[in-house]
Enzyme design. Structure first.
Site, short mmCIF file in Angstrom:
data_model
loop_
_atom_site.label_atom_id
_atom_site.label_comp_id
_atom_site.label_asym_id
_atom_site.label_seq_id
_atom_site.Cartn_x
_atom_site.Cartn_y
_atom_site.Cartn_z
N CYS A 1 -29.72 -8.74 -15.26
CA CYS A 1 -29.47 -10.12 -15.72
C CYS A 1 -29.49 -11.13 -14.58
O CYS A 1 -29.77 -12.30 -14.79
CB CYS A 1 -28.13 -10.19 -16.45
SG CYS A 1 -28.20 -9.31 -18.00
N HIS B 1 -27.48 -17.67 -17.42
CA HIS B 1 -28.10 -16.50 -18.06
C HIS B 1 -27.53 -16.41 -19.47
O HIS B 1 -26.32 -16.51 -19.67
CB HIS B 1 -27.77 -15.24 -17.25
CG HIS B 1 -27.99 -13.99 -18.04
ND1 HIS B 1 -29.17 -13.75 -18.69
CD2 HIS B 1 -27.17 -12.94 -18.32
CE1 HIS B 1 -29.08 -12.59 -19.32
NE2 HIS B 1 -27.87 -12.08 -19.12
N ASN C 1 -30.41 -12.02 -25.78
CA ASN C 1 -30.27 -11.85 -24.32
C ASN C 1 -31.58 -11.23 -23.82
O ASN C 1 -31.86 -10.07 -24.08
CB ASN C 1 -29.07 -10.95 -24.04
CG ASN C 1 -28.89 -10.64 -22.56
OD1 ASN C 1 -29.78 -10.83 -21.75
ND2 ASN C 1 -27.72 -10.13 -22.22
#
Ligand code: ACO
Length: 334
Positions: free
Chosen positions: A115, A261, A291
């Site tokens: 991430c 993020h 995501n």
């Protein structure tokens, strides 16, 4: 010392939309749970035969970024590619981009920071430009995650979150006030196994998967200790942002847009409240894409720019937290 700036942005997501209701075909879940816990309404998943992989989606995003930067693949001096879902175990996907785009035999580096991958990749590219080694660098974040998740109820804590897609930026030597002002990178490896795919790896080689295949062996699927990760995320996101701002005597009020993020809408809302930021100061698009790990920041950055939310001179801050644990921020004068 030179400075670097972003001159082109691009994104690509597969056409196929998977709604929360669609997921109920695979697992015991529901739209309300997913929306309330994550903010996600739908995500994009590549489909068999559509040709989308981390490398090819990265190339599609890169072509748009190059066109907007008014550069060609031949102008690019170096590629930095961030992904947790490369097409091959090795080599990395950066070399595929070099070939598919038709760049010269320039260097290509893969970043494996999940991430935080794009934050690390941008920081890395920035250093090469600062030293004068390269002038134009393509930085890509791209993920094909849908093919690697456990779609049964067993894996629902993770399976509902991930989406596919890619984002790219062209970074070049700056001759004006636009610049990557600083980068702030961190890791804490003692928590590596709280968010991980354990195999394939040295102790769990692909050979084992083939020869001793055990459908109950979960080491080939992502594992996430969700609550634990969440608690660390809501601490590390504000820390990384504040560290970056303090380096320049700035405060959250100075941020024109924060591109976090897109891990979980609740995490972003927590960060927003903690830093006392207005809605217009933060970019959220997890609702549409889920995501997308290393792709989430360049996708959100591109979308914010396309919506006219980023203008020249704006203070743009990115921040990420994820597997590793790794976290960090980029402070950007656009
Ligand atoms: N649908 C329905 N119920 C579910 C689902 C689902 N998809 N998933 C879990 N549940 C159930 C659980 O079984 C549990 O039931 P129980 O209470 O009967 O045991 C209940 O819902 C609550 O589960 P929790 O795991 O406690 O749910 P939580 O509120 O923590 O939300 C989530 C889970 C969304 C994963 C959250 O913990 C989170 O977002 N964590 C951080 C994610 C993150 O930031 N990751 C980093 C980036 S990813 C990367 O780096 C690769």
């Amino acid at each position: 010392m030179y400075k670097s700036k972003i001159i082109g942005l691009g994104k690509y997501v597969p056409d196929h939309i998977v709604t929360n209701d669609d997921l109920t075909k695979y697992m015991d879940t529901n739209d309300q749970w997913i929306r309330e816990r994550t903010g996600i309404e739908e995500r994009r998943w590549a489909q068999p035969g559509d040709g989308n992989t981390s490398a090819t989606m990265g190339v599609k995003a890169a072509k748009i970024a190059l066109e907007r930067a008014k550069l060609t693949p031949k102008d690019i001096d170096f590629i930095v590619f961030a992904t947790l879902s490369p097409d091959y175990y090795f080599p990395g996907s950066g070399v595929q981009v070099q070939e598919l785009l038709g760049c010269d035999t320039i260097g290509a580096l893969d970043v494996r920071n999940q991430c935080s991958g794009f934050v690390y990749a941008l920081a890395t590219a920035d250093q090469f430009i600062k030293t004068g080694m390269y002038k134009n660098i393509l930085v890509i974040g791209s993920e094909l995650q849908s093919t690697g998740i456990d779609l049964s109820t067993r894996g629902r804590g993770v399976g509902v979150i991930f989406g596919d897609g890619a984002g790219a930026v062209v970074l070049t030597r700056s001759d004006d006030d636009s610049e990557i002002m600083s980068n702030h990178l961190h890791s804490e490896g003692k928590h590596a196994k709280e968010l991980t795919v354990l195999a394939p790896g040295g102790p769990n080689p692909p050979k084992k998967l083939v020869e001793d295949w055990d459908p109950e062996d979960l080491s080939y699927y992502p594992y996430m200790n969700g609550n634990f990760v969440f608690k660390h995320a809501v601490t590390r996101f504000p820390e990384a942002i504040m560290e970056g701002l303090k380096a320049h005597n700035l405060t959250p009020a100075d941020i024109d847009i924060l591109i976090p993020h897109q891990a979980n809408l609740r995490i972003s809302q927590f960060v927003q409240r903690k830093l006392k930021m207005r809605d217009d100061q933060i970019m959220n698009n997890i609702q549409k894409y889920g995501n997308t790990t290393a792709a989430s920041i360049p996708i959100a950055l591109t979308e914010a720019w396309e919506q006219g939310r980023i203008k020249k001179g704006d203070l743009v801050v990115t921040a990420a937290f994820g597997s590793g644990f790794t976290w960090g921020s980029n402070i950007i004068r656009f």
